[in-house]
Scaffold this active site. Sequence first.
Site, PDB file in Angstrom:
ATOM      1  N   CYS A 134       0.837  -1.202   0.000  1.00 43.77           N
ATOM      2  CA  CYS A 134       0.000   0.000   0.000  1.00 43.77           C
ATOM      3  C   CYS A 134       0.870   1.250   0.000  1.00 43.77           C
ATOM      4  O   CYS A 134       1.388   1.671   1.040  1.00 43.77           O
ATOM      5  CB  CYS A 134      -0.922   0.001   1.214  1.00 43.77           C
ATOM      6  SG  CYS A 134      -2.012   1.445   1.290  1.00 43.77           S
ATOM      7  N   CYS A 137      -0.501   4.088   2.126  1.00 39.97           N
ATOM      8  CA  CYS A 137      -0.285   3.884   3.557  1.00 39.97           C
ATOM      9  C   CYS A 137       1.158   4.194   3.959  1.00 39.97           C
ATOM     10  O   CYS A 137       1.404   4.833   4.987  1.00 39.97           O
ATOM     11  CB  CYS A 137      -0.598   2.443   3.948  1.00 39.97           C
ATOM     12  SG  CYS A 137      -2.202   1.829   3.414  1.00 39.97           S
ATOM     13  N   ASP A 138       2.109   3.705   3.177  1.00 38.72           N
ATOM     14  CA  ASP A 138       3.500   3.679   3.618  1.00 38.72           C
ATOM     15  C   ASP A 138       4.465   4.531   2.805  1.00 38.72           C
ATOM     16  O   ASP A 138       5.637   4.679   3.192  1.00 38.72           O
ATOM     17  CB  ASP A 138       4.007   2.230   3.612  1.00 38.72           C
ATOM     18  CG  ASP A 138       3.194   1.328   4.526  1.00 38.72           C
ATOM     19  OD1 ASP A 138       2.757   1.807   5.580  1.00 38.72           O
ATOM     20  OD2 ASP A 138       2.994   0.147   4.181  1.00 38.72           O
TER      21      ASP A 138
END
Length: 306
Positions: A134, A137-138
């Site tokens: 992701c 997300c990261d």
Amino acid sequence: MEKIKTLIIGSGPAGYTAAIYLSRANMAPVLYEGIQPGGQLTTTTLIENWPGYAEGIDANELMASMRKQAENLGAELRGGSITKVDLSARPFRVEAEGGVEIEAESLIIATGASAKYLGLESELKFRGQGVSACATCDGFFYRKRDVAVVGGGDTACEEATYLASLCRQVYMIVRKPFLRASQAMQQRVFDTPNIEVLFEHNTAEVLGDEMGVTGVKVRKTDGTERVLDVAGFFLAIGHHPNTDLFEGQLELDEEGYIRVEPGTSKTSVEGVFAAGDVKDPHYRQAIAAAGSGCMAALDCERFLRK
């Protein structure tokens, strides 16, 4: 045969949020956490895009807090998985691990979707330490650093262009001699100067040390190898919704995601509701899953009060 009012299957942000809302409505929810309590979120580390935490929050700490909140409000949380469901009539007949039989008046499915991985031992070793599925997300953790993205479809192109806005250099590892993405997405990739597309390449090994990923060894179809010095390795080869248990009983889309009535969490079976990534092939964010868990709980509560 145990009889319960509401059964929640799955324990990510969607499942725990549904349990919180239903507990406050005195619906006595029972939640089965499955093989990964806390869901996919527990495979990452710091979360910086969950509202209310100016400095971010550890993913496992967040999920533990949500779990405790649901428990404190009266939800019954159980370990183990649901192994069989029969949605042909209400109350629904369900079987859990160990042969426990349950009759449920309503059901909320929050089993999520699993990211597809390459299956490399080194990939598993560094999952959460530089290996991610992701970028949204990261990606923030790799600002001004070099990263690699695996995949050649629309998702991979979207991930690569997003990462290019944060990172110094993005390598796209594409096993075919072309991109499968739409023409518009392909053009966006080719127009981004810090994206290098490596066609006809496969990942041979993810490299790293005790601090995490340090590089990736790629192999071209002609046998030549190259090491990319990257700090992040992102998989963008798709997700698989965890809906095998419901095939033939609920209406699913072409990819296996549960179809819901637009604007609701209602599935094709009355009394069955879906929340989170199991019905969402587009957003796949923790905050979106939590919101849909709230929707499912409210829809379920209204259904039960009718």
